[in-house]
Write a protein that holds these residues in place. Structure first.
Motif, PDB file in Angstrom:
ATOM      1  N   PRO A  35       2.243   1.602  -4.210  1.00 60.27           N
ATOM      2  CA  PRO A  35       1.180   1.009  -5.032  1.00 60.27           C
ATOM      3  C   PRO A  35       1.556   0.779  -6.490  1.00 60.27           C
ATOM      4  N   THR A  47       0.823  -1.208   0.000  1.00 55.40           N
ATOM      5  CA  THR A  47       0.000   0.000   0.000  1.00 55.40           C
ATOM      6  C   THR A  47       0.860   1.262   0.000  1.00 55.40           C
ATOM      7  N   ALA A  74      -0.247  -3.870  -5.363  1.00 55.03           N
ATOM      8  CA  ALA A  74      -1.521  -3.143  -5.289  1.00 55.03           C
ATOM      9  C   ALA A  74      -1.873  -2.509  -6.627  1.00 55.03           C
TER      10      ALA A  74
END
Length: 352
Positions: free
Chosen positions: A277, A274, A300
């Motif tokens: 990303p 996260t 991500a």
């Protein structure tokens, strides 16, 4: 929220029941299940459910830290349990038999890689949404036995694999019935046994078997639960150190170099996916197994990490490591150091 009432579930229940019909209740029935909270929960639901169906000669087997059903060491563990029928839970599937000649039922949610001829594969990989293994197994058992009181165990496996917002009715129902804080605490404790340096996931299984709900487990003072608390404290301390590690970059890959006897690399990969990303996060642990590097890969960005890993060709000799199994967005592997160095070179990294 999904309640898993679908044509796919109906077909899966029929396949599961058919396999059980051919596994005599008086015969030796064995389950090889993963050591994470989902795998342990699946194994415990399996044991309690089959006992209620009249299967008296049951044995659960948990793999070693490689968590690979097809290694020589783990096959030996299963052979020692003398299976006449075998379940493989939450450990993937392959066209190669785990124990040749033993009828086998694979219950899983990872990307399937086939199944041996004549065996049964119950895979939720193509379902929408995809249930984790312990939830799937609980649903498979519901038409056959009274397993409603095992909902909290399936919920622990679901929370561990899919998180607090898992799109299944079981989670919201279990939170109301048992309280979310006890479910979360129990999930953390159950997971700690496989993450800690001593690796003793059977402690987690015994804790689930010994208690009637998550609050009773989390408030217990038994030796098993105290061991889980100690494991949790060790993992927490290891995580605090690992969070200080900075990534190194090559192309689209961010590499985090860890050295801990605890299984923290999946957690670190999840944290950094996260934060970064746009990158594929590679968290590699050089201290988890002697002479090997174990690593977790997350993204991500929508990149399929399974396909990414399978595009890195090492031509490994038999038994010399593995990688590129699991989920589209969560995979990893385990390699001896010499092959790990080649793996890094393929990604454009250098290692000192």
């Amino acid at each position: 929220m999904s309640d898993l009432l679908s044509p796919e579930l109906s077909a899966a229940r029929a396949a599961f029941a058919a396999f059980l019909d051919n596994a005599p209740r008086e015969g030796r029935t064995v389950a090889l299940h993963d050591s994470d909270a989902d795998g342990v929960a699946a194994g415990v639901v399996w044991e309690l459910g089959l006992k209620r169906l009249g299967y008296a000669d049951l044995a659960r087997v948990i793999p070693d830290r490689e968590r690979n059903a097809w290694t020589e060491a783990n096959r030996a563990r299963v052979q020692a349990a003398r299976p006449e029928a075998l379940f493989v839970l939450d450990l993937g599937s392959q066209t190669e038999s785990v124990i040749p000649g033993v009828p086998t039922c694979f219950v899983d949610h990872h990307r399937p890689e086939g199944a041996p001829h004549g065996d049964t594969l119950i895979s939720a990989y193509t379902w929408d949404p995809i249930p984790n293994t312990s939830l799937l197994l609980w649903e498979l058992l519901r038409p056959l036995a009274n397993v409603e009181d095992l909902d909290w165990i399936a919920a622990i496996g679901t929370l561990s694999d899919l998180g607090d917002q898992a799109p299944f009715a079981l989670i919201e129902e279990a939170k109301k019935k048992y309280k979310a804080k006890y479910l979360r605490e129990a999930t953390t404790l159950i997971n700690a046994s496989r993450r800690a340096s001593h690796y003793h996931p059977e402690t987690a299984a015994r804790a689930l078997l010994a208690h009637s709900d998550p609050r009773a487990l989390t408030e217990a003072t038994s030796g098993d639960v105290e061991e889980l608390r100690a494991a949790r404290a060790e993992v927490k301390a290891a995580m605090e150190d690992a969070k200080k590690v900075a990534p190194v970059f090559s192309g689209q890959v961010a590499w985090l170099r860890l050295n801990s006897p605890c299984q923290i690399h999946p957690l670190i990969a999840q944290i950094w996916r996260t934060r970064l990303p746009k990158y594929i996060v590679l968290a590699a642990n050089e201290g988890y197994l002697p002479g090997r590097v174990n690593f977790s890969v997350r993204s991500a960005s929508g990149i399929n990490v399974l396909e990414f890993l399978r595009g890195i060709e090492l031509d490994l000799p038999e038994g010399e490591g593995n990688y590129g199994h699991g989920h589209d967005q969560a995979s990893g592997g385990s390699l001896p150091i010499v092959h790990w160095r080649r793996f890094l070179e393929k990604l454009g990294f250098t290692i000192s």
